[in-house]
Design an enzyme around this catalytic site. Structure first.
Site, PDB file in Angstrom:
ATOM      1  N   HIS A   1       7.244  56.279  54.642  1.00 44.79           N
ATOM      2  CA  HIS A   1       8.580  56.135  55.221  1.00 44.79           C
ATOM      3  C   HIS A   1       9.131  54.722  55.105  1.00 44.79           C
ATOM      4  O   HIS A   1      10.348  54.529  55.144  1.00 44.79           O
ATOM      5  CB  HIS A   1       8.579  56.571  56.690  1.00 44.79           C
ATOM      6  N   GLY A   2       8.279  53.731  55.012  1.00 51.26           N
ATOM      7  CA  GLY A   2       8.802  52.387  54.901  1.00 51.26           C
ATOM      8  C   GLY A   2       7.716  51.362  54.738  1.00 51.26           C
ATOM      9  O   GLY A   2       6.584  51.557  55.194  1.00 51.26           O
TER      10      GLY A   2
END
Lengths: 365, 467
Positions: free
Chosen positions: B317-318
């Site tokens: 996600h990041g």
């Protein structure tokens, strides 16, 4: 039935997306938006740089939005969605109280207010020592309606205290009690010139010409309508417009106005009423230097007003008492270079700024 | 290009629809491929090359894998293909994170490269990797037509923010697909409802989050208001995008997998992850968890597998530690549920498990949306009174009143209630007729409202583009 529904779904969707794109192509692009008081973007030039940087896509979207068919109507739909359907209290920080339009100014930027006060002090030290210098702070119309109606508002007491604590060598004129909400345009940020009688009384008393003060009844009223103020377009709601009233007096009849050192301007530029901002009627709108000389003035004294846009409408009311009124807007000209255009001598000086500008004091150069 | 932009809605989509309708069947994939490449090029003019490289790499690797099936060479070809994709992902998404972490561990000061994140790289690399792995496993045949392969990878409806469509999901439709009236109408409805979720609800919640972040008048109430608003924003933003993608897919004859199923009605974290971003969950299950032996191993290995999968999920996600923490948090909660809490939750009725789930989810999204690990700590302290701020502030009360109805509508909209209500009305003949008439009307109303919001220049970015 199901088949008809499906056809109807496809038809309305196609009608919308194709109809609006065709309308966009057919309707010629406008150059200005009167409701938003700005120039509209132009079709972006296609260059290798703009395309490969991705800027062209952003500019194209902006262009489409600016020229979208029925743009103002869609903005009204959005406003109705916010205010009526979703029961939201503001739309783009614009809120409605009764039939008045307001824009939120919040929170208090203490450092900016102090900066403004220090700017006043700096100007005093550089140009105004020994002169009669006054200052006053104009409460914006949120002062009368925001907190009272549950909207976030500036801590006005703190703002006034900051000014009083920081401004030095100037005599303060408190005009807060001279104004009420009805003294402001419903659709605009500014105060109404014809409602400034009490403000003039306080300023005249503070500045020492109250014995000369003319009755507001002695001024002749001229009405321009409909006046759709700066908030009118921002609100995007079908609201009632204002009337704009300006005042003349026989003692102002021979006054000469120069704007940006050029002569031949009227005090009231009525031709600007139909322009982007109807309030520009007062002294031709935003200008860094305006001079009004009045051979019929009741005194031979001169006045320098450091001002924002509120000053444009009150300045003509000083004309009967001063042989020369100079307006300086240091949002548009650096204060370090004022002596190139103004010879500071023994003029009266008035710093007159609204809370809106003081709360964003760093705009003062 | 955003789906929720006038460029997409009123220029790109009409042009592509007309072109798609006009060309013969055999050229439809070419239209979609050209449109998809333009769609990506419009937003990422330079990085479109990555999309092409990824497509070419997996196309040729898969052909070679199929030729060498059953030999060691096939395995090396698979590894080579995965390396290309992971190297792209690693460099463009994670390089600066690795540099900063390395600097932090060693005390060095290697300058960061400030590489801009290509939009949707996490999605299209995962799609292409799954394709090559499936070819290697023999689950699908390698695609021999480069244009068809390119169409699969770049298909604009799902290119930048999912759902993560596997080749096997649409392999048949890439070659032969039918275009039915029902499918097109369903697609339009799904697209417009998704657009409404995004523009009318997610953007409103996003506006509240932005107001919170810029406010100097913080309070515990305001922190909670923000946390709830962001929880709603991310759901309506992402599920709205998925709805739009699925709807667009239907318009062009594709059936993409579902990605959300009312996750906030779940009664446990386990159930939540069966309803939230389902295609991603399925991807990690099939391509990470099961290859690690899943739960067919010792207990400790199983625990390790779950934590590894969720740490990787967070990292996907990041490129920041708060995402890793977010993933690990869910990994631990899933373990706790599987080992102890799950049985209790099953017997605990309807209310308590849902309170537990929503509390967990709200906290998790605060972790997710923090700017950094210290930011996580700051936000959590703010929510639980650890910041020496008042319980209530004037602006929090104002914004609570200002957004009360949108929040209530969003909460209701995240449940089964609207669907159940419509289904209930449909059971009566007159009600069914009314719903039938109102459906096209709702399309017009939603399109007008969405366009009004776009024209007025409302808050607009899609959250999941950054992943």
């Amino acid at each position: 039935m199901e088949k008809m529904k499906n056809w109807a779904t496809i038809a309305v969707f196609a009608l919308l997306i194709f109809g609006l794109v065709i309308a966009h192509v057919i309707i010629p692009d406008a150059t200005h938006s009167l409701s938003e008081r700005r120039e509209l973007s132009k079709f972006p030039a296609i260059t290798a740089d703009s395309v490969f940087s991705g800027d062209w896509g952003t500019d194209f979207e902006e262009y489409l939005l600016d020229h979208f068919p029925g743009r103002d109507g869609f903005r009204t739909v959005k406003a109705i969605l916010r205010y009526k359907l979703l029961a939201q209290k503001d739309n783009n920080k614009v809120f409605l109280v009764g039939d008045g339009i307001f824009k939120m100014e919040y929170p208090l930027n203490e450092n900016q207010v102090v900066y403004a006060a220090q700017k006043f002090n700096w100007i005093y030290e550089k140009y105004l020592q020994g002169m009669r210098v006054f200052y006053s702070v104009i409460p914006d119309k949120n002062y009368f309606a925001a907190a009272q109606n549950g909207y976030p508002a500036l801590d006005y007491d703190r703002l006034y205290q900051l000014m009083n604590d920081n401004v030095q060598n100037m005599t303060y004129a408190d005009i807060r009690d001279c104004l009420t909400l009805s003294d402001f345009y419903r659709t605009d940020t500014h105060w109404r010139q014809e409602c400034l009688g009490k403000v003039m009384e306080v300023l005249a008393k503070t500045m020492g010409f109250s014995d000369l003060l003319l009755s507001m009844d002695s001024f002749e009223q001229h009405k321009l309508s409909p006046f759709k103020g700066v908030y009118y377009g921002q609100a995007a709601m079908p609201l009632k417009a204002d009337d704009l009233v300006y005042l003349t007096h026989s003692l102002m009849a021979n006054a000469q106005t120069s704007v940006q050192m050029q002569e031949g301007f009227p005090i009231y530029a009525t031709d600007k009423f139909e322009g982007m901002d109807g309030y520009d009627v007062f002294l031709s709108g935003a200008q860094s230097f305006v001079e009004i000389t009045n051979p019929d003035a009741l005194t031979d004294k001169e006045l320098i007003i450091f001002r924002d846009s509120f000053g444009s409408s009150i300045a003509p009311l000083f004309v009967p008492y001063y042989a020369k009124v100079t307006l300086v807007d240091i949002r548009y000209t650096p204060s370090s270079m004022l002596d190139k255009n103004i010879e500071f001598a023994d003029q009266d000086v008035l710093f007159l700024y609204s809370t809106l500008v003081l709360n964003n004091g760093m705009v003062l150069k | 290009m955003l789906f929720s932009s006038v460029t997409f809605l009123y220029v790109f989509l009409p042009v592509v629809l007309v072109a798609y309708l006009l060309v013969p069947k055999k050229a439809k994939n070419h239209v979609l491929l050209a449109a998809s490449l333009f769609f990506y090029f419009f937003g990422e003019p330079v990085y479109v090359s990555l999309l092409i490289i990824s497509s070419l790499s997996d196309f040729f690797h898969s052909l070679a894998i199929e030729k060498c099936r059953g030999t060691k060479k096939a395995k090396w070809l698979l590894i080579s293909s995965l390396c290309v994709n992971l190297a792209m992902l690693g460099f463009f998404k994670y390089i600066d994170f690795f540099i900063v972490t390395f600097n932090g561990l060693t005390g060095l000061a290697i300058p960061t490269l400030n590489v801009p994140l290509p939009i949707g790289i996490s999605f299209f690399t995962f799609q292409t990797m799954s394709y090559t792995i499936d070819v290697y496993r023999g689950n699908v045949r390698a695609q021999k037509n480069l244009a068809t392969m390119g169409t699969f990878v770049s298909l604009f409806p799902q290119l930048v923010a999912g759902p993560i469509v596997r080749y096997s999901d649409i392999a048949e439709e890439l070659e032969h697909r039918e275009h039915h009236l029902q499918n097109v109408a369903d697609g339009i409805r799904r697209f417009v409802y998704g657009l409404g979720k995004k523009v009318l609800i997610a953007n409103a919640m996003g506006e509240l989050c932005a107001l919170f972040r810029s406010s100097p008048d913080q309070s515990v109430l305001f922190y909670w208001l923000y946390a709830i608003a962001f929880t709603l924003q991310i759901y309506f933003d992402f599920s709205g995008y998925s709805d739009m993608a699925i709807g667009l897919g239907k318009m062009f004859g594709f059936n993409f997998p579902e990605n959300f199923d009312h996750p906030y009605t779940s009664r446990s974290v386990t159930e939540f992850w069966r309803r939230w971003h389902m295609t991603m969950g399925g991807w990690f299950r099939d391509y990470v968890y099961i290859p690690l032996d899943g739960n067919r191993c010792s207990k400790w290995k199983w625990l390790r597998n779950i934590l590894v999968v969720w740490m990787v999920t967070g990292f996907w996600h990041g490129a920041a530690w708060n995402f890793v923490l977010w993933g690990l948090m869910f990994g631990i909660l899933l373990l706790v549920e599987k080992l102890w809490l799950g049985k209790w939750l099953e017997k605990a009725g309807n209310v308590l498990p849902r309170i537990y789930l929503m509390f967990t989810v709200i906290i998790s999204f605060v972790v997710f949306n923090a700017s950094s690990l210290p930011g996580v700590w700051q936000d959590l302290k703010g929510m639980f009174g650890g910041l020496n701020i008042p319980l209530v502030s004037a602006e929090a009360v104002y914004q609570l009143k200002n957004f009360a109805l949108p929040i209530m509508l969003a909460v209701l909209g995240s449940t089964f209630l609207p669907n159940r209500l419509v289904d209930k009305i449909r059971t009566v003949k007159a009600g069914n007729a009314i719903v039938t008439v109102l459906e096209p009307v709702s399309i017009v109303v939603l399109m007008v409202l969405v366009t009004a919001c776009l024209v007025d220049g409302s808050f607009n970015p899609f959250l999941y583009f950054r992943f």
